[in-house]
Motif scaffolding. Sequence first.
Motif, PDB file in Angstrom:
ATOM      1  N   LEU A   1       2.620  10.836 -13.137  1.00  0.00           N
ATOM      2  CA  LEU A   1       2.039  11.814 -12.624  1.00  0.00           C
ATOM      3  C   LEU A   1       0.711  10.868 -11.855  1.00  0.00           C
ATOM      4  N   ASP A   2       1.306  10.732 -10.545  1.00  0.00           N
ATOM      5  CA  ASP A   2       0.410   9.079  -9.612  1.00  0.00           C
ATOM      6  C   ASP A   2       0.962   8.152 -10.508  1.00  0.00           C
ATOM      7  N   THR A   3       2.300   8.004 -10.541  1.00  0.00           N
ATOM      8  CA  THR A   3       2.769   6.791 -11.208  1.00  0.00           C
ATOM      9  C   THR A   3       3.483   5.702 -10.513  1.00  0.00           C
ATOM     10  N   GLY A   4       3.817   6.509  -9.243  1.00  0.00           N
ATOM     11  CA  GLY A   4       4.567   6.239  -8.406  1.00  0.00           C
ATOM     12  C   GLY A   4       4.537   4.734  -7.686  1.00  0.00           C
ATOM     13  N   ASP A   5       6.007   3.848  -6.989  1.00  0.00           N
ATOM     14  CA  ASP A   5       5.341   2.707  -6.283  1.00  0.00           C
ATOM     15  C   ASP A   5       4.524   2.607  -4.965  1.00  0.00           C
ATOM     16  N   ILE A   6       3.244   1.653  -5.126  1.00  0.00           N
ATOM     17  CA  ILE A   6       2.500   1.536  -4.217  1.00  0.00           C
ATOM     18  C   ILE A   6       3.250   1.366  -3.027  1.00  0.00           C
ATOM     19  N   LEU A   7       3.138   2.130  -2.022  1.00  0.00           N
ATOM     20  CA  LEU A   7       3.710   0.900  -0.550  1.00  0.00           C
ATOM     21  C   LEU A   7       2.494   0.452   0.555  1.00  0.00           C
ATOM     22  N   LEU A   8       1.009   1.691   0.824  1.00  0.00           N
ATOM     23  CA  LEU A   8       0.445   0.157   1.444  1.00  0.00           C
ATOM     24  C   LEU A   8      -1.020   1.325   0.960  1.00  0.00           C
ATOM     25  N   THR A   9      -1.602   0.629   1.313  1.00  0.00           N
ATOM     26  CA  THR A   9      -3.116   0.603   1.057  1.00  0.00           C
ATOM     27  C   THR A   9      -4.492   0.871   1.713  1.00  0.00           C
ATOM     28  N   ALA A  10      -5.623   1.463   1.791  1.00  0.00           N
ATOM     29  CA  ALA A  10      -6.743   0.758   2.696  1.00  0.00           C
ATOM     30  C   ALA A  10      -8.171   1.229   1.838  1.00  0.00           C
ATOM     31  N   LYS A  11      -8.231   0.392   2.114  1.00  0.00           N
ATOM     32  CA  LYS A  11      -9.925   0.091   0.852  1.00  0.00           C
ATOM     33  C   LYS A  11     -11.028   0.518   1.870  1.00  0.00           C
ATOM     34  N   THR A  12     -12.053   0.859   1.205  1.00  0.00           N
ATOM     35  CA  THR A  12     -13.620   0.965   2.080  1.00  0.00           C
ATOM     36  C   THR A  12     -14.684   1.842   0.983  1.00  0.00           C
ATOM     37  N   PRO A  13     -15.569   0.829   1.228  1.00  0.00           N
ATOM     38  CA  PRO A  13     -16.815   0.501   0.433  1.00  0.00           C
ATOM     39  C   PRO A  13     -17.057   2.227   0.105  1.00  0.00           C
ATOM     40  N   ILE A  14     -18.050   1.907  -1.400  1.00  0.00           N
ATOM     41  CA  ILE A  14     -18.951   3.286  -1.301  1.00  0.00           C
ATOM     42  C   ILE A  14     -19.865   2.769  -1.666  1.00  0.00           C
ATOM     43  N   LEU A  15     -20.758   3.953  -0.122  1.00  0.00           N
ATOM     44  CA  LEU A  15     -22.196   3.520   0.209  1.00  0.00           C
ATOM     45  C   LEU A  15     -23.840   4.030  -0.499  1.00  0.00           C
ATOM     46  N   PRO A  16     -24.759   3.753  -1.252  1.00  0.00           N
ATOM     47  CA  PRO A  16     -25.360   4.480  -1.564  1.00  0.00           C
ATOM     48  C   PRO A  16     -25.474   4.907  -1.703  1.00  0.00           C
TER      49      PRO A  16
END
Length: 316
Positions: free
Chosen positions: A146-161
């Motif tokens: 369950l969602d345990t596979g190898d990471i290929l790419l990521t993209a980040k974003t802040p969680i705003l207030p």
Amino acid sequence: MNKPIDIVFMGTPDFAVPALKKLGGSGRSVSLVVTQPDRPKGRGRKVQPPPVKKAALTLGYDVSQPGSMREPAFLDRLAGIRPDIIVVIAYGRILPKSLLDLPRFGCINIHGSLLPRYRGPAPIQWAVINGETETGVTAMQMNEGLDTGDILLTAKTPILPDDTAGTLHDRLAEMGATLLLETIDRIETGRIRPVPQDPDLATYAPLLRKTDGHIDWSRDAEAIDHLVRGMDPWPGTFTFLEDKRLKIFKVRTVPNDPSDSGAAPGTVIRSFPGELRVAAGSGVISVLELQGASGKRLTVQDFLRGCPIPPGKLLT
């Protein structure tokens, strides 16, 4: 010239729609869209197609809605297509190993968190509820876990207030669509480097239940604010005034007046006209939008005009 990568797309809810549309706009070959069967929804329980089906038909794609991942006719159809990649975004079912092994480049999942944090079905909501300041999307090579596979790419974003689970959902869906195209491009050109997840950093984001939205006023004000935003738009938060249920849609934290510092959690305290301030375990919550049991969603000013809640009343 190399043959273009052939894709089968699997997804069901709104979160998957931007990625399908972006694939369609990119000119890539999508041989089949697989989504969940039509199901009854809403108060009238009218049978409705899932959002991905609506988008796929608009784009002119063939659609399959198998009742099971092991239906022979469905598996034969996929085997006949022999896709290079199967893209999976919030499809809603576990894929058997035979299906995971079918595509030349495997099955690629776009997940709404920075894995290995927030594995599971509700990563966006729990990131807000837990007060995270950053999240993102992950392109993952799927395996049998369950969602345990190898990471290929990521993209980040802040969680705003002022982010809710709803606003963050929409932003991450668009980010996931962009990340998907970049991932496919890198796979096609051999510029991808899978990175195994660190299981020691893994956390889980279980499905939300309606009862999770019951506000515990003994928690600190900031945690209550996170809960209200993380439960918006579903399942929502609520409290009780005597035997009447109040839905709480929007709040903010306010400075604590020293004269009210001894008020029990859940107690309505003194405030300016048109305000509803409630003592928390630490700090104070100002309720901004709410709804009575048989009413509609109102600003606190409009609600209090028809249903005053004086200081001293207890919300539970």
